[in-house]
Write an enzyme that holds these catalytic residues in place. Structure first.
Site, PDB file in Angstrom:
ATOM      1  N   ASN A   9      29.807  -4.649  -7.039  1.00 10.21           N
ATOM      2  CA  ASN A   9      30.835  -5.001  -6.056  1.00 10.21           C
ATOM      3  C   ASN A   9      30.141  -5.712  -4.906  1.00 10.21           C
ATOM      4  OD1 ASN A   9      32.848  -5.105  -4.156  1.00 10.21           O
ATOM      5  ND2 ASN A   9      32.880  -2.900  -3.741  1.00 10.21           N
ATOM      6  N   LYS A  11      31.415  -7.192  -2.409  1.00  8.11           N
ATOM      7  CA  LYS A  11      32.148  -7.084  -1.136  1.00  8.11           C
ATOM      8  C   LYS A  11      32.236  -8.474  -0.480  1.00  8.11           C
ATOM      9  CE  LYS A  11      30.513  -2.391  -0.894  1.00  8.11           C
ATOM     10  NZ  LYS A  11      30.413  -1.169  -0.133  1.00  8.11           N
ATOM     11  N   HIS A  95      39.515   0.772  -3.809  1.00  6.82           N
ATOM     12  CA  HIS A  95      38.179   1.009  -3.239  1.00  6.82           C
ATOM     13  C   HIS A  95      38.345   1.704  -1.885  1.00  6.82           C
ATOM     14  CE1 HIS A  95      34.277   0.289  -1.400  1.00  6.82           C
ATOM     15  NE2 HIS A  95      33.819   0.189  -2.635  1.00  6.82           N
ATOM     16  N   GLU A  97      37.036   1.296   0.885  1.00  2.00           N
ATOM     17  CA  GLU A  97      37.166   0.414   2.064  1.00  2.00           C
ATOM     18  C   GLU A  97      38.582  -0.139   2.167  1.00  2.00           C
ATOM     19  OE1 GLU A  97      33.808  -2.072   1.115  1.00  2.00           O
ATOM     20  OE2 GLU A  97      32.502  -0.343   1.460  1.00  2.00           O
ATOM     21  N   GLU A 167      33.727   7.603  -6.522  1.00  2.00           N
ATOM     22  CA  GLU A 167      32.863   7.164  -5.427  1.00  2.00           C
ATOM     23  C   GLU A 167      33.082   8.069  -4.219  1.00  2.00           C
ATOM     24  OE1 GLU A 167      31.708   2.820  -5.819  1.00  2.00           O
ATOM     25  OE2 GLU A 167      33.670   2.805  -4.895  1.00  2.00           O
ATOM     26  N   GLY A 173      27.298   3.122   0.666  1.00  2.00           N
ATOM     27  CA  GLY A 173      26.605   2.309   1.668  1.00  2.00           C
ATOM     28  C   GLY A 173      25.822   3.130   2.678  1.00  2.00           C
ATOM     29  N   SER A 212      25.570   4.446  -3.400  1.00  2.00           N
ATOM     30  CA  SER A 212      24.122   4.277  -3.205  1.00  2.00           C
ATOM     31  C   SER A 212      23.320   4.405  -4.496  1.00  2.00           C
ATOM     32  CB  SER A 212      23.607   5.249  -2.131  1.00  2.00           C
ATOM     33  OG  SER A 212      24.268   5.015  -0.905  1.00  2.00           O
TER      34      SER A 212
HETATM   35  C1  PEP Z   1      30.688   0.463  -3.443  1.00  2.00           C
HETATM   36  O1  PEP Z   1      30.980  -0.254  -2.515  1.00  2.00           O
HETATM   37  O2  PEP Z   1      31.489   0.619  -4.378  1.00  2.00           O
HETATM   38  C2  PEP Z   1      29.377   1.131  -3.424  1.00  2.00           C
HETATM   39  C3  PEP Z   1      29.174   2.098  -4.277  1.00  2.00           C
HETATM   40  O3  PEP Z   1      28.472   0.694  -2.500  1.00  2.00           O
HETATM   41  P1  PEP Z   1      26.920   1.157  -2.379  1.00  2.00           P
HETATM   42  O4  PEP Z   1      26.322   1.071  -3.756  1.00  2.00           O
HETATM   43  O5  PEP Z   1      26.317   0.181  -1.421  1.00  2.00           O
HETATM   44  O6  PEP Z   1      26.930   2.558  -1.875  1.00  2.00           O
END
Ligand code: PEP
Length: 250
Positions: A9, A11, A95, A97, A167, A173, A212
């Site tokens: 992703n 973003k 997601h 966000e 997630e 992040g 992460s």
């Molecule tokens: C995400 O945005 O779906 C995500 C898992 O980000 P990160 O790997 O940076 O934690």
């Protein structure tokens, strides 16, 4: 057997130069008969470029979101059929966000999931709890509520085309990763729930972990029985880091 799926992703990151070189790097470092499937989610402006580079290859791509409506007066929005027209196989829905910054409710997410199905896309449904919810012991009830909103809207049979990404919001992040045991426990909960409604779909459904993921923790996460790959943010922005995760699939 569920094949590992590693999805990036991106973003709101990228440029024409960055997208081109990242995709060329991924093509060079992965193959159709590799242990994992690869999918990328570039920003909308780069989907056309992505299609021109990846078309006919083993790497698939998708949109980071889509509007619930099929078409019409929705300035600034993108429909499922537009994503399909740009060669997308997948669309992210829900997601964290989108939920937390742009106020998408469980019901909105369900409508977007349905719009993805209507456009013959594979929805990647993101679910997960906040740190506060985890600390209050609400992880399973939050995830179940997020799943139920979609199941109630589209029916369990439509999960045949879906992927779920667990997630935990506190791990996205932040550099904090759920331990393999913490992640496995929620993945098993999700699979048990889907299996109780449709055993075939429950057995086939790919459930990705996101939060992460990197080249150092991916192998241990992917080794868990109900973890079928990763949805990766930060570590999907360079070919080297992303391919280290891809290579963790065995
Ligand atoms: C995400 O945005 O779906 C995500 C898992 O980000 P990160 O790997 O940076 O934690």
């Amino acid at each position: 057997m569920r094949k590992i799926l590693v999805a990036g992703n991106w973003k709101m990151h990228g440029s024409k130069t960055m997208v081109s070189s990242l995709l060329e790097g991924l093509l060079a470092g992965s193959s159709a008969d590799g242990k994992a499937d690869l999918v990328v989610f570039p920003s909308f402006p780069y989907l056309s470029l992505t299609e021109s580079i990846l078309s006919g290859s083993h790497i698939h791509w998708g949109g980071q979101n889509l509007n619930p409506h099929a078409q019409g007066a929705h300035t600034g929005e993108t429909s499922g059929s537009m994503l399909k027209d740009l060669g997308c196989h997948y669309a992210l829905v829900g997601h964290s966000e989108r939920r937390s910054i742009y106020g998408e409710s469980d019901e909105d997410v369900a409508l977007r999931f349905k719009a993805a199905l209507d456009a013959r896309l594979h929805p990647v449904l993101c679910v997960g709890e906040s740190l506060e919810e985890r600390e209050q012991g609400q992880t399973e009830s939050v995830v179940e509520r997020q799943l139920d909103a979609v199941i109630d809207n589209v029916g369990i049979d439509n999960f045949r085309r879906a992927v779920i990404a667990y997630e935990p919001v506190w791990a996205i992040g932040t550099g904090l990763t759920a331990s393999p045991e913490q992640a496995q426990s929620v993945h098993a909960f999700i699979r048990d729930k889907i299996t109780s409604l449709n055993a075939i779909i429950g057995g086939q459904l790919r459930i990705l972990y996101g939060g992460s993921v990197n080249g150092s923790n991916a192998a241990e996460l992917f080794a868990q029985s109900d973890i079928d790959g990763g949805l990766v943010g930060g570590a999907s922005l360079t070919a080297e880091d992303f391919l280290a995760i891809y290579s963790a699939a065995v």
